[in-house]
Write a protein that holds these residues in place. Structure first.
Motif, PDB file in Angstrom:
ATOM      1  N   PRO A  37       0.826  -1.209   0.000  1.00 37.66           N
ATOM      2  CA  PRO A  37       0.000   0.000   0.000  1.00 37.66           C
ATOM      3  C   PRO A  37       0.863   1.264   0.000  1.00 37.66           C
ATOM      4  O   PRO A  37       1.857   1.343   0.724  1.00 37.66           O
ATOM      5  CB  PRO A  37      -0.801  -0.120   1.302  1.00 37.66           C
ATOM      6  CG  PRO A  37       0.043  -0.975   2.192  1.00 37.66           C
ATOM      7  CD  PRO A  37       0.778  -1.926   1.289  1.00 37.66           C
ATOM      8  N   THR A  38       0.502   2.241  -0.833  1.00 34.63           N
ATOM      9  CA  THR A  38       1.179   3.535  -0.871  1.00 34.63           C
ATOM     10  C   THR A  38       0.131   4.632  -0.962  1.00 34.63           C
ATOM     11  O   THR A  38      -1.068   4.359  -1.118  1.00 34.63           O
ATOM     12  CB  THR A  38       2.135   3.657  -2.078  1.00 34.63           C
ATOM     13  OG1 THR A  38       1.357   3.853  -3.279  1.00 34.63           O
ATOM     14  CG2 THR A  38       3.011   2.429  -2.232  1.00 34.63           C
ATOM     15  N   SER A  39       0.589   5.874  -0.915  1.00 39.74           N
ATOM     16  CA  SER A  39      -0.327   7.013  -1.026  1.00 39.74           C
ATOM     17  C   SER A  39      -1.021   7.073  -2.374  1.00 39.74           C
ATOM     18  O   SER A  39      -2.056   7.733  -2.522  1.00 39.74           O
ATOM     19  CB  SER A  39       0.435   8.322  -0.819  1.00 39.74           C
ATOM     20  OG  SER A  39       1.042   8.357   0.445  1.00 39.74           O
ATOM     21  N   PHE A  40      -0.455   6.391  -3.385  1.00 34.42           N
ATOM     22  CA  PHE A  40      -0.980   6.467  -4.749  1.00 34.42           C
ATOM     23  C   PHE A  40      -1.738   5.216  -5.150  1.00 34.42           C
ATOM     24  O   PHE A  40      -2.236   5.117  -6.270  1.00 34.42           O
ATOM     25  CB  PHE A  40       0.169   6.723  -5.725  1.00 34.42           C
ATOM     26  CG  PHE A  40       1.006   7.909  -5.340  1.00 34.42           C
ATOM     27  CD1 PHE A  40       0.581   9.194  -5.636  1.00 34.42           C
ATOM     28  CD2 PHE A  40       2.197   7.744  -4.654  1.00 34.42           C
ATOM     29  CE1 PHE A  40       1.328  10.296  -5.257  1.00 34.42           C
ATOM     30  CE2 PHE A  40       2.949   8.837  -4.271  1.00 34.42           C
ATOM     31  CZ  PHE A  40       2.519  10.118  -4.566  1.00 34.42           C
ATOM     32  N   GLY A  41      -1.820   4.259  -4.241  1.00 33.76           N
ATOM     33  CA  GLY A  41      -2.490   3.007  -4.538  1.00 33.76           C
ATOM     34  C   GLY A  41      -1.608   1.826  -4.183  1.00 33.76           C
ATOM     35  O   GLY A  41      -0.507   1.979  -3.649  1.00 33.76           O
TER      36      GLY A  41
END
Length: 293
Positions: A37-41
């Motif tokens: 998981p990241t801030s962009f998806g």
């Protein structure tokens, strides 16, 4: 307006996923799949290899995914862990949920992936469009990069001709098997896509990407690169002028290494891997963190 990458419809995504799954069978070494998981998806990562040397992170080319590296992964992961990414905002198993709004976002994205993987510093290797993404990480998060290798970085150090861009656009608009194969033969002479690779590349045309295009770095940006850098070209490439790039780097960043292989073009990784990978790995081993202490 910033975009979020997606397939044009559910049927297109299902078709792509079926071919992706079939192509996984070509990966020649054991691997673990991770969804980070990241801030962009969510970013899909394929992890292979083992060892204590500095890991390698691989960033694929336009329209491809992490499986692009199946032809060379065995040699890359002999003495270390290698992480192959599905770039956010491109076709693959990564799922973009927030837009890339600026070039530094690519560095933020990689930072977040590395943090979740528990990895401090890596050798970053980018191919074609992936080389653009890799150099952005080197510019904006150099502390995470032990070295950066850019394979066929079109549009990063010089401007591609309008004729090249128009030819690629026309082929993308026609999308017939014949036009796509002709484009590949022209773009990457000496390397013929396998049936699964070709089908996946064709299905990828149904994806609407959520990221921008490479631009030529300004002189000051090139001079600001502080990490060890290797740039690899095929002498017959159509995406750049290798000699012009070599001259520019010699002037602006003399510490950078440039290797130009004769008799090959943009498909250099698939055409002559037995020459490209030993050169890449020599560079990587020369800049392993253990040797810098």
């Amino acid at each position: 307006m910033p975009k979020i990458g997606r397939f044009k419809n559910d049927a297109s995504k299902l078709s792509y996923d079926r071919v992706y799954q079939a192509l996984e069978g070509t990966w020649p070494v054991p691997s673990t799949q991770l969804d980070i998981p990241t801030s962009f998806g969510t970013t899909h990562v394929r992890k292979s290899g083992s060892g204590t040397e500095t890991p390698i992170v691989l960033v694929h080319s336009l329209g491809a995914n992490c499986l692009q590296w199946h032809i060379v992964i065995e040699d890359l992961c002999r003495d270390r862990v290698v992480y192959a990414l599905d770039t956010i905002g491109t076709p693959g198993r990564s799922v973009q949920t927030a837009p890339i709004t600026g070039e530094s976002d690519f560095a933020t994205w990689v930072d977040e992936v590395l943090n979740k993987l528990g990895v401090d510093r890596v050798h970053l290797v980018g191919y074609s469009q992936g080389a653009w993404h890799a150099v952005l990480v080197a510019l904006h998060s150099p502390e995470r990069v032990a070295s950066v290798t850019l394979i066929e970085p079109g549009g990063v150090f010089d401007k591609p001709s309008w004729g090249v861009l128009l030819k690629m656009i026309r082929a993308g608009m026609r999308r017939t098997d014949e036009s796509i194969r002709k484009l590949n033969d022209w773009l990457s002479p000496g390397y013929v896509l396998g049936d699964l690779e070709f089908t996946l590349a064709k299905e990828a045309l149904n994806y609407r990407p959520g990221i921008g295009w490479a631009r030529m770095l300004k002189d000051a940006e090139v001079q600001s690169i502080t990490v060890p850098m290797l740039v690899i070209y095929g002498a017959e490439t159509v995406v750049s002028n290798p000699e012009r790039v070599a001259a520019r780097l010699a002037d602006l960043l003399p510490a950078a290494e440039v290797e130009i292989f004769a008799g090959t073009g943009h498909g250099i990784l698939g055409h002559i891997p037995n020459q490209v990978i030993p050169r890449l790995m020599t560079f990587v081993r020369n800049h392993d963190d253990a040797k810098r202490k």
